[in-house]
Design a protein around this motif. Structure first.
Motif, PDB file in Angstrom:
ATOM      1  N   ALA A  89       0.814  -1.278   0.035  1.00 43.68           N
ATOM      2  CA  ALA A  89       0.177   0.071  -0.022  1.00 43.68           C
ATOM      3  C   ALA A  89       0.802   1.124  -0.056  1.00 43.68           C
ATOM      4  O   ALA A  89       0.554   2.402  -0.493  1.00 43.68           O
ATOM      5  CB  ALA A  89      -0.933  -0.003   1.287  1.00 43.68           C
ATOM      6  N   LYS A  90       1.901   1.152   0.615  1.00 44.88           N
ATOM      7  CA  LYS A  90       2.873   2.336   1.009  1.00 44.88           C
ATOM      8  C   LYS A  90       3.609   2.592  -0.565  1.00 44.88           C
ATOM      9  O   LYS A  90       4.024   3.720  -0.863  1.00 44.88           O
ATOM     10  CB  LYS A  90       3.787   2.373   2.031  1.00 44.88           C
ATOM     11  CG  LYS A  90       3.312   2.576   3.122  1.00 44.88           C
ATOM     12  CD  LYS A  90       4.045   2.931   4.207  1.00 44.88           C
ATOM     13  CE  LYS A  90       3.544   3.132   5.637  1.00 44.88           C
ATOM     14  NZ  LYS A  90       4.194   2.408   6.777  1.00 44.88           N
ATOM     15  N   LEU A  91       4.098   1.484  -1.043  1.00 46.66           N
ATOM     16  CA  LEU A  91       4.737   1.502  -2.300  1.00 46.66           C
ATOM     17  C   LEU A  91       4.019   1.945  -3.580  1.00 46.66           C
ATOM     18  O   LEU A  91       4.665   2.708  -4.165  1.00 46.66           O
ATOM     19  CB  LEU A  91       5.634   0.244  -2.564  1.00 46.66           C
ATOM     20  CG  LEU A  91       6.592  -0.357  -1.505  1.00 46.66           C
ATOM     21  CD1 LEU A  91       6.767  -1.797  -1.642  1.00 46.66           C
ATOM     22  CD2 LEU A  91       7.960   0.523  -1.855  1.00 46.66           C
ATOM     23  N   GLY A  92       3.105   1.533  -3.659  1.00 48.57           N
ATOM     24  CA  GLY A  92       2.202   1.898  -4.634  1.00 48.57           C
ATOM     25  C   GLY A  92       2.370   0.917  -6.002  1.00 48.57           C
ATOM     26  O   GLY A  92       3.164   0.248  -5.751  1.00 48.57           O
ATOM     27  N   ASN A  93       1.815   1.236  -7.053  1.00 48.35           N
ATOM     28  CA  ASN A  93       1.999   0.371  -8.433  1.00 48.35           C
ATOM     29  C   ASN A  93       3.467   0.320  -8.952  1.00 48.35           C
ATOM     30  O   ASN A  93       3.691   1.625  -9.234  1.00 48.35           O
ATOM     31  CB  ASN A  93       0.818   0.580  -8.999  1.00 48.35           C
ATOM     32  CG  ASN A  93       0.823  -0.208 -10.466  1.00 48.35           C
ATOM     33  OD1 ASN A  93       1.634  -1.172 -10.469  1.00 48.35           O
ATOM     34  ND2 ASN A  93      -0.204  -0.024 -11.209  1.00 48.35           N
ATOM     35  N   ALA A  94       4.069  -0.369  -9.019  1.00 48.25           N
ATOM     36  CA  ALA A  94       5.406  -0.614  -9.659  1.00 48.25           C
ATOM     37  C   ALA A  94       5.501  -1.014 -11.129  1.00 48.25           C
ATOM     38  O   ALA A  94       6.370  -1.226 -11.909  1.00 48.25           O
ATOM     39  CB  ALA A  94       6.304  -1.417  -8.946  1.00 48.25           C
ATOM     40  N   GLY A  95       4.195  -1.328 -11.648  1.00 49.24           N
ATOM     41  CA  GLY A  95       4.011  -1.432 -13.105  1.00 49.24           C
ATOM     42  C   GLY A  95       4.352  -2.886 -13.433  1.00 49.24           C
ATOM     43  O   GLY A  95       4.507  -3.702 -12.342  1.00 49.24           O
ATOM     44  N   SER A  96       4.368  -3.199 -14.833  1.00 51.87           N
ATOM     45  CA  SER A  96       4.405  -4.727 -14.966  1.00 51.87           C
ATOM     46  C   SER A  96       5.581  -4.698 -16.390  1.00 51.87           C
ATOM     47  O   SER A  96       4.986  -4.236 -17.332  1.00 51.87           O
ATOM     48  CB  SER A  96       3.180  -5.222 -15.534  1.00 51.87           C
ATOM     49  OG  SER A  96       3.309  -6.293 -15.746  1.00 51.87           O
ATOM     50  N   PRO A  97       6.402  -5.288 -16.355  1.00 53.49           N
ATOM     51  CA  PRO A  97       7.102  -6.042 -15.166  1.00 53.49           C
ATOM     52  C   PRO A  97       7.695  -4.615 -14.198  1.00 53.49           C
ATOM     53  O   PRO A  97       7.579  -3.653 -14.416  1.00 53.49           O
ATOM     54  CB  PRO A  97       8.378  -6.337 -15.667  1.00 53.49           C
ATOM     55  CG  PRO A  97       8.952  -5.637 -16.928  1.00 53.49           C
ATOM     56  CD  PRO A  97       7.430  -5.259 -17.330  1.00 53.49           C
ATOM     57  N   PRO A  98       7.564  -5.344 -12.754  1.00 58.97           N
ATOM     58  CA  PRO A  98       7.731  -4.243 -11.730  1.00 58.97           C
ATOM     59  C   PRO A  98       8.998  -3.475 -11.901  1.00 58.97           C
ATOM     60  O   PRO A  98      10.092  -4.380 -11.954  1.00 58.97           O
ATOM     61  CB  PRO A  98       7.517  -4.989 -10.470  1.00 58.97           C
ATOM     62  CG  PRO A  98       6.946  -6.144 -10.818  1.00 58.97           C
ATOM     63  CD  PRO A  98       7.232  -6.739 -12.235  1.00 58.97           C
ATOM     64  N   ARG A  99       9.014  -2.492 -11.643  1.00 57.21           N
ATOM     65  CA  ARG A  99      10.382  -1.551 -11.533  1.00 57.21           C
ATOM     66  C   ARG A  99      10.127  -0.792 -10.474  1.00 57.21           C
ATOM     67  O   ARG A  99       9.481   0.071  -9.941  1.00 57.21           O
ATOM     68  CB  ARG A  99      10.638  -0.477 -12.698  1.00 57.21           C
ATOM     69  CG  ARG A  99      10.793  -1.207 -13.783  1.00 57.21           C
ATOM     70  CD  ARG A  99      10.999  -0.121 -15.251  1.00 57.21           C
ATOM     71  NE  ARG A  99      11.310  -0.690 -16.427  1.00 57.21           N
ATOM     72  CZ  ARG A  99      12.317  -0.899 -17.057  1.00 57.21           C
ATOM     73  NH1 ARG A  99      13.390  -0.401 -16.448  1.00 57.21           N
ATOM     74  NH2 ARG A  99      12.647  -1.292 -18.121  1.00 57.21           N
TER      75      ARG A  99
END
Lengths: 153, 134
Positions: A89-99
């Motif tokens: 929840a704190k990090l938020g969405n890191a995309g795909s693939p995650p970065r």
């Protein structure tokens, strides 16, 4: 007894406040060897468990490189990363693939960094933590320890 | 029979131990000699290979993209920017001392930069160059 509770909260909050993310003492050697050769052995707290899981599942095409590891190391590293992963929840969405560098927290923390710094050959990539954070290998990401003087607050 | 068992144990224990660049070079020379009788490693060929532009990978068309023209110097990863310790044994005594590590990085880097596995002969020449360059 009651004073222990706020103290415990304080202890939990401190590492986040000071931007200290040292690798846990029981970090497997395979993590440092396999994940710390081409880039910093990133603190596991920088991605959520589900993002580490998908990163580990796609190592044969890891941002264009084949970073596949043997099965034993793979299991050991995945378990370590997921056990020590950050708060989704704190990090938020890191995309795909995650970065890591696309996670909302990373973006917010670096929003004052001008574009020309990212292009500086000494930095080269947002993945190169050590270029600015001189204590990055020890988990130190404090704003007081930024190497490039212009970036220091 | 007993000798064979002892010999294989010796070989296994040797493989797990730290070795010298000369021993690692010899592993590849022995392998290369199977395909090419009388093969010997040549640092000169290794040097040419190190500077050869393969152009398979835009960001790392040649070994020197990350390891610089001078293997005695520190390099920088072409994508991540991470500092890379020198490849030359003269500048970094840890190089070519662990056969498994050497094999792992030939595996990764040959595929990435050259687009195929390196041959034992290429590896032998490469180790020879990195061991001898001053």
């Amino acid at each position: 007894m009651k004073f222990l509770i706020p103290l415990a909260f304080l202890a939990m909050a401190l590492p986040a406040l000071a931007d200290r993310m040292p690798l846990p003492a029981n970090t497997p050697a395979s993590f440092k060897a396999e994940c710390g050769s081409c880039h910093l052995a990133y603190p596991p707290a920088l991605l959520a468990a589900k993002d580490w899981k998908s990163t580990m599942a796609g190592l044969s095409d890891h941002f264009g490189s084949d970073a596949a590891v043997d099965a034993k190391s793979g299991q050991e590293i995945a378990a370590f990363l997921e056990r020590n992963a950050g708060n989704a929840a704190k990090l938020g969405n890191a995309g795909s693939p995650p970065r890591i560098t696309l996670s909302a927290r990373f973006v917010r923390k670096h929003d004052e960094v001008p574009a020309k710094f990212w292009r500086d050959p000494r930095i080269k990539s947002a993945a190169n933590c050590e270029a600015c954070h001189r204590d990055a290998t020890k988990g130190g990401f404090s704003e007081r320890d930024i190497i490039i003087p212009e970036l220091r607050h | 029979m007993k000798t064979i068992a002892t010999l294989s144990l010796l070989l296994i224990s040797m493989a797990a131990q730290a070795e010298t660049p000369q021993q690692i070079r010899q592993i590849y020379v022995t392998e290369a000699a199977i395909q090419q009788a009388g093969f010997t490693a040549a640092a000169k060929r290794g040097e040419a290979f190190y500077h050869q532009r393969f152009g398979i990978n835009d960001k790392m068309p040649v070994c020197t993209s990350c390891h610089t023209d001078d293997p005695l110097k520190s390099g920088q990863h072409a994508v991540t920017g991470k500092a890379i310790k020198p490849l030359a044994v003269a500048a970094n005594g840890e190089r070519f001392s662990d056969p498994a590590k050497v094999e792992k990085w030939f595996g990764r880097n040959c595929k990435e930069v050259i687009g195929r596995a390196c041959t034992p002969a290429e590896k032998a020449d490469f180790v020879a160059y990195m061991s001898e360059v001053r």
